[in-house]
Structures are given as C-alpha cells and as structure tokens.
Scaffold this active site. Structure first.
Site, PDB file in Angstrom:
ATOM      1  N   CYS A 203       1.310  61.238   7.047  1.00 52.90           N
ATOM      2  CA  CYS A 203       0.076  61.739   7.651  1.00 52.90           C
ATOM      3  C   CYS A 203      -0.880  60.567   7.880  1.00 52.90           C
ATOM      4  CB  CYS A 203      -0.566  62.788   6.745  1.00 52.90           C
ATOM      5  SG  CYS A 203      -0.791  62.260   5.056  1.00 52.90           S
ATOM      6  N   PRO A 204      -1.789  60.715   8.832  1.00 56.69           N
ATOM      7  CA  PRO A 204      -2.767  59.638   9.034  1.00 56.69           C
ATOM      8  C   PRO A 204      -3.780  59.627   7.892  1.00 56.69           C
ATOM      9  CG  PRO A 204      -3.124  61.427  10.599  1.00 56.69           C
ATOM     10  CD  PRO A 204      -1.972  61.838   9.757  1.00 56.69           C
ATOM     11  N   THR A 230       4.911  55.054   4.011  1.00 55.30           N
ATOM     12  CA  THR A 230       4.989  54.198   5.205  1.00 55.30           C
ATOM     13  C   THR A 230       3.801  54.496   6.119  1.00 55.30           C
ATOM     14  OG1 THR A 230       6.379  55.842   6.311  1.00 55.30           O
ATOM     15  CG2 THR A 230       7.527  54.019   5.228  1.00 55.30           C
ATOM     16  N   ARG A 232      -0.362  54.923   5.375  1.00 52.43           N
ATOM     17  CA  ARG A 232      -1.524  54.056   5.172  1.00 52.43           C
ATOM     18  C   ARG A 232      -1.743  53.901   3.680  1.00 52.43           C
ATOM     19  NH1 ARG A 232      -0.775  52.511   9.477  1.00 52.43           N
ATOM     20  NH2 ARG A 232      -2.120  52.479  11.311  1.00 52.43           N
ATOM     21  N   GLU A 261      -3.870  45.607   1.967  1.00 48.91           N
ATOM     22  CA  GLU A 261      -2.844  44.803   2.650  1.00 48.91           C
ATOM     23  C   GLU A 261      -3.418  43.760   3.599  1.00 48.91           C
ATOM     24  OE1 GLU A 261      -0.753  48.089   4.739  1.00 48.91           O
ATOM     25  OE2 GLU A 261      -1.262  47.029   6.593  1.00 48.91           O
ATOM     26  N   HIS A 293       4.452  46.147   5.889  1.00 44.68           N
ATOM     27  CA  HIS A 293       4.110  46.950   7.067  1.00 44.68           C
ATOM     28  C   HIS A 293       5.099  46.672   8.215  1.00 44.68           C
ATOM     29  CE1 HIS A 293       0.475  49.311   8.729  1.00 44.68           C
ATOM     30  NE2 HIS A 293       1.523  49.558   9.494  1.00 44.68           N
TER      31      HIS A 293
HETATM   32  P1  NAI Z   1       1.113  62.122  14.192  1.00 46.74           P
HETATM   33  O1  NAI Z   1      -0.311  62.176  14.611  1.00 46.74           O
HETATM   34  O2  NAI Z   1       2.175  62.407  15.203  1.00 46.74           O
HETATM   35  O3  NAI Z   1       1.355  63.104  12.953  1.00 46.74           O
HETATM   36  C1  NAI Z   1       0.532  63.151  11.836  1.00 46.74           C
HETATM   37  C2  NAI Z   1       0.711  64.539  11.199  1.00 46.74           C
HETATM   38  O4  NAI Z   1       0.015  64.532   9.957  1.00 46.74           O
HETATM   39  C3  NAI Z   1       0.121  65.682  12.050  1.00 46.74           C
HETATM   40  O5  NAI Z   1       1.081  66.711  12.192  1.00 46.74           O
HETATM   41  C4  NAI Z   1      -1.079  66.142  11.232  1.00 46.74           C
HETATM   42  O6  NAI Z   1      -1.337  67.542  11.369  1.00 46.74           O
HETATM   43  C5  NAI Z   1      -0.627  65.798   9.830  1.00 46.74           C
HETATM   44  N1  NAI Z   1      -1.700  65.695   8.850  1.00 46.74           N
HETATM   45  C6  NAI Z   1      -2.990  65.347   9.017  1.00 46.74           C
HETATM   46  N2  NAI Z   1      -3.625  65.362   7.831  1.00 46.74           N
HETATM   47  C7  NAI Z   1      -2.719  65.722   6.899  1.00 46.74           C
HETATM   48  C8  NAI Z   1      -2.762  65.909   5.493  1.00 46.74           C
HETATM   49  N3  NAI Z   1      -3.896  65.714   4.801  1.00 46.74           N
HETATM   50  N4  NAI Z   1      -1.639  66.273   4.862  1.00 46.74           N
HETATM   51  C9  NAI Z   1      -0.495  66.464   5.544  1.00 46.74           C
HETATM   52  N5  NAI Z   1      -0.382  66.305   6.874  1.00 46.74           N
HETATM   53  C10 NAI Z   1      -1.478  65.924   7.543  1.00 46.74           C
HETATM   54  O7  NAI Z   1       1.300  60.672  13.562  1.00 46.74           O
HETATM   55  P2  NAI Z   1       2.664  59.855  13.403  1.00 46.74           P
HETATM   56  O8  NAI Z   1       2.957  59.121  14.667  1.00 46.74           O
HETATM   57  O9  NAI Z   1       3.712  60.722  12.834  1.00 46.74           O
HETATM   58  O10 NAI Z   1       2.223  58.755  12.338  1.00 46.74           O
HETATM   59  C11 NAI Z   1       1.889  59.097  11.011  1.00 46.74           C
HETATM   60  C12 NAI Z   1       1.252  57.886  10.354  1.00 46.74           C
HETATM   61  O11 NAI Z   1       2.216  56.865  10.207  1.00 46.74           O
HETATM   62  C13 NAI Z   1       0.146  57.200  11.198  1.00 46.74           C
HETATM   63  O12 NAI Z   1      -1.086  57.818  11.066  1.00 46.74           O
HETATM   64  C14 NAI Z   1       0.131  55.833  10.629  1.00 46.74           C
HETATM   65  O13 NAI Z   1      -0.784  55.817   9.557  1.00 46.74           O
HETATM   66  C15 NAI Z   1       1.553  55.633  10.125  1.00 46.74           C
HETATM   67  N6  NAI Z   1       2.300  54.623  10.862  1.00 46.74           N
HETATM   68  C16 NAI Z   1       2.899  53.618  10.164  1.00 46.74           C
HETATM   69  C17 NAI Z   1       3.643  52.653  10.800  1.00 46.74           C
HETATM   70  C18 NAI Z   1       4.347  51.573  10.039  1.00 46.74           C
HETATM   71  O14 NAI Z   1       4.786  50.588  10.641  1.00 46.74           O
HETATM   72  N7  NAI Z   1       4.506  51.696   8.743  1.00 46.74           N
HETATM   73  C19 NAI Z   1       3.778  52.654  12.267  1.00 46.74           C
HETATM   74  C20 NAI Z   1       3.169  53.794  12.909  1.00 46.74           C
HETATM   75  C21 NAI Z   1       2.432  54.725  12.221  1.00 46.74           C
END
Ligand code: NAI
Length: 328
Positions: A203-204, A230, A232, A261, A293
């Site tokens: 989740c974000p 993976t 934040r 980080e 990361h």
């Molecule tokens: P997304 O926006 O497609 O999905 C996020 C989901 O989390 C949504 O379905 C939302 O309803 C849900 N959500 C919001 N608050 C929540 C909570 N408190 N508890 C549970 N679910 C909750 O985002 P995506 O693309 O899946 O990315 C998720 C996270 O991954 C990003 O926000 C970013 O922080 C992280 N990320 C990490 C990367 C890395 O290289 N390690 C690369 C890209 C993203």
C-alpha cells in the site's frame, strides 16, 4: 524544455538519454534538498525520484525560480508537498505504473531467499561447506499470507502467491471485485494479519497508515512470521520490528525500503562509517535481508519510467490532457 534531473545514477542517465524526445537534460547525482535547491535556478522543470524532497519551503523556492513542472519518475509522491505545489501553480506529473510485476517478483525473491537461504548456501558451497545445517526452510504451499494492499503490485503478487499455493487473506480499503471473483479472500487488517506466516505490504504511505506495522500489530502475526516491505519504509515502526526480531516474535524480515533510506540507499558507502545505528542493527541479524530500493529495477521498468516521463513532459508543453497529474 530545460530539465534538471536529480538523484541520477549512471543507469538513469542512460535510459533518460535514450528516451529523451527533445529536451535539454542536466543530470545531478545528489537528491534535491533545501540545501541545494538553488541548483534548480535557470531550469523550466525538475525530474525527481523517491528520495528527492519537495516540501512547502522548497516548492516556494522552486516557484521563485520559475519552475512550472515536476516530473516524478516514480509512482509514489509522499516526498512532495502536492498541496503546496498546486497552490504555487506547479504541475506534478508521475509515472503511475512501471511494471508492477517487477516489484512483485522482487517481493517473492525476498520471500524465497529468506525462507530457503539460497544466499547462505551460495557462500557455503564456494567455501567447500556442503552441510545443510541451519538451512531448513518451510513450504510456501498452504501457508497463510497477509496481503496488505491489492492495487497494481499487490495484484501481481497475489497471482504469484496463488501459483505457489498460498492461502492469501488481503486487506485493502477498496477490495478488488475481479480478484474476489478469482478466489481472493478479503478481511479487516486484523483478520488478514492474524496468524499470518508471511505479511507483505503493498500500500502507499499515507498519514493514516504511518507505522501500520508496530508493536501491537506485530503481535497478531504467527510467532516466527516473515514480514516483507517493498512499499515505503515508514509503513513500519522499525524499532518495534527490531524488538520483535530479538524476541523471535518475528522470524524473518525482508526490506526493500527503509524509513531513513534517503541517507543510504543508491549510494556506495562501502568505505564509510555508517552513522545509522538502526540499520546497522538490522544488518546484524542473520534472518534479515535488505535490498536498496531495487524492487522496480528491471530493464522493462526503466524503459517504462523513461518513456512515460517524456510523454508527461511533452503533454505539459503541448497543453494536452495531463493524464498522470498528481492532484491534491
Ligand atoms: P496502487 O495505487 O496501484 O495500489 C495501492 C493499493 O493500496 C490500493 O488498492 C489502495 O486502495 C490500497 N491501500 C491504500 N491504503 C491502504 C491501507 N492503509 N491498507 C491497505 N491497503 C491500502 O499502487 P501500486 O502501484 O500497487 O504500488 C504500491 C506501493 O508500492 C507504492 O505506493 C509505492 O510505495 C511502492 N512501490 C515500490 C517500488 C519499489 O521499487 N520497491 C516501486 C513502485 C512502487
């Protein structure tokens, strides 16, 4: 457009140069901070990454320098004061998706490494040690996984977990109907975490879920469970996790992100004294795996990031609809 690109490594420069449409790029290796914001003078736009900071004061400086656009080459925008940017008339555009599979596959790589200890086996065998002592893992088939967040990455990870035969219980404030139709069970956060053998965060980061995993939520996990982050760093109260590792309440930890980080990740500090005692403690555990990361870091994702960044810049210049605008 003259674009100042912050936090660049050699690979960023390579991909951004390859996909550049017609802009004048200047690369800076350092992350944007209040100390170096003056570097933005004379540019039309900034291109930023996950550890660049644009708080209200920095946004004010950027407005004074005539910056009209921030191009994020990432999905998350918790490091940008979007409200301040909107007030200042600075557009913030992002790359909403760049291979969610890349991050989901990295999460599974962490699960498999921690579980089956292939990193230890690799080193042992190279030293002629063919013993299996302390290498025992557990079957993923049938084990309960708490999937926190079922957006793009969570969805991709669910498909991988399904292939392994895991019992997945998800928590997301907005459950996904197609996933329910595919057989995914949703519950409350507590139901998902309760007795989970693996917990994976997708989740974000927001004000509401800051330190979502803390001393009390950790107690819900099965004793000796595995936690994978993976998403934040600040989703986890790191000192609480260290305590849980010391008592054995938490059996494994895989981190691709870390709350502090920005001082560490993406830099070669191999000749330096690490000042962050918390990460030094984490590194000392035999059951902790930290990556810097790198979840996103595949060829396909880098291509997607670079091409979307320039299509965002071109849309801004030509007055087209800004489909990737971050709005407050
Ligand atoms: P997304 O926006 O497609 O999905 C996020 C989901 O989390 C949504 O379905 C939302 O309803 C849900 N959500 C919001 N608050 C929540 C909570 N408190 N508890 C549970 N679910 C909750 O985002 P995506 O693309 O899946 O990315 C998720 C996270 O991954 C990003 O926000 C970013 O922080 C992280 N990320 C990490 C990367 C890395 O290289 N390690 C690369 C890209 C993203």
């Amino acid at each position: 457009m003259k674009i100042a690109v912050f936090s660049t490594c050699v690979y960023d420069q390579e991909f951004l140069t390859r996909f550049n449409t017609h802009h004048e790029l200047s690369f800076f290796s350092e992350a944007l901070t209040s100390n170096n914001v003056v570097l933005a003078k004379g540019f039309d736009a900034l291109c930023l990454f996950v550890n660049d900071k644009a708080d209200r004061q920095i946004i004010k400086d950027l407005k004074n320098y005539g910056i009209g656009l921030i191009l994020l080459r990432c999905a998350g925008f918790n490091n940008i004061d979007v409200e301040a940017a909107v007030e200042a008339g600075i557009k913030v555009l992002r790359v909403p998706a760049y291979s969610p599979e890349a991050v989901a596959e990295h999460a599974m790589a962490m699960v498999l490494t921690l579980n089956r200890k292939t990193h230890k086996a690799y080193n042992r065998i190279r030293e002629g040690n063919f013993s299996l002592d302390k290498l025992m893992g557990f079957n993923l088939h049938g084990c309960k996984v708490a999937l926190i967040g079922t957006g793009k990455i969570g969805k991709a990870f669910y498909k991988i977990l399904k292939g392994f035969g895991c019992k997945v219980v998800a928590y997301d404030p907005y459950p996904d109907d197609p996933l329910i139709a595919e057989g995914l069970t949703y519950g409350t956060l507590e139901e998902a975490l309760f007795d989970a053998e693996i917990v994976s965060l997708h989740c974000p980061l927001s004000e509401e879920n800051h330190h979502l995993i803390n001393a009390s939520t950790l107690k819900l996990f099965k004793v000796g469970a595995m936690l994978i982050n993976t998403s934040r760093g600040a989703l986890i109260a790191t000192p609480d996790v260290v305590e849980a590792l010391k008592t054995g309440q938490l059996g494994y930890l895989g981190l691709d992100v870390y709350e502090q980080e920005s001082e560490l990740f993406f830099h070669d500090l191999s000749g330096d004294i690490i000042q962050d005692d918390l990460i030094s403690r984490l590194i000392s555990f035999p059951n902790v795996l930290i990556t810097s990361h790198q979840g996103f870091f595949t060829r396909e994702a880098m291509e997607q990031i670079a091409s979307t960044t320039f299509s965002n810049a071109d849309a801004f210049l030509s007055g087209m609809q800004l489909i990737n605008e971050v709005k407050f």
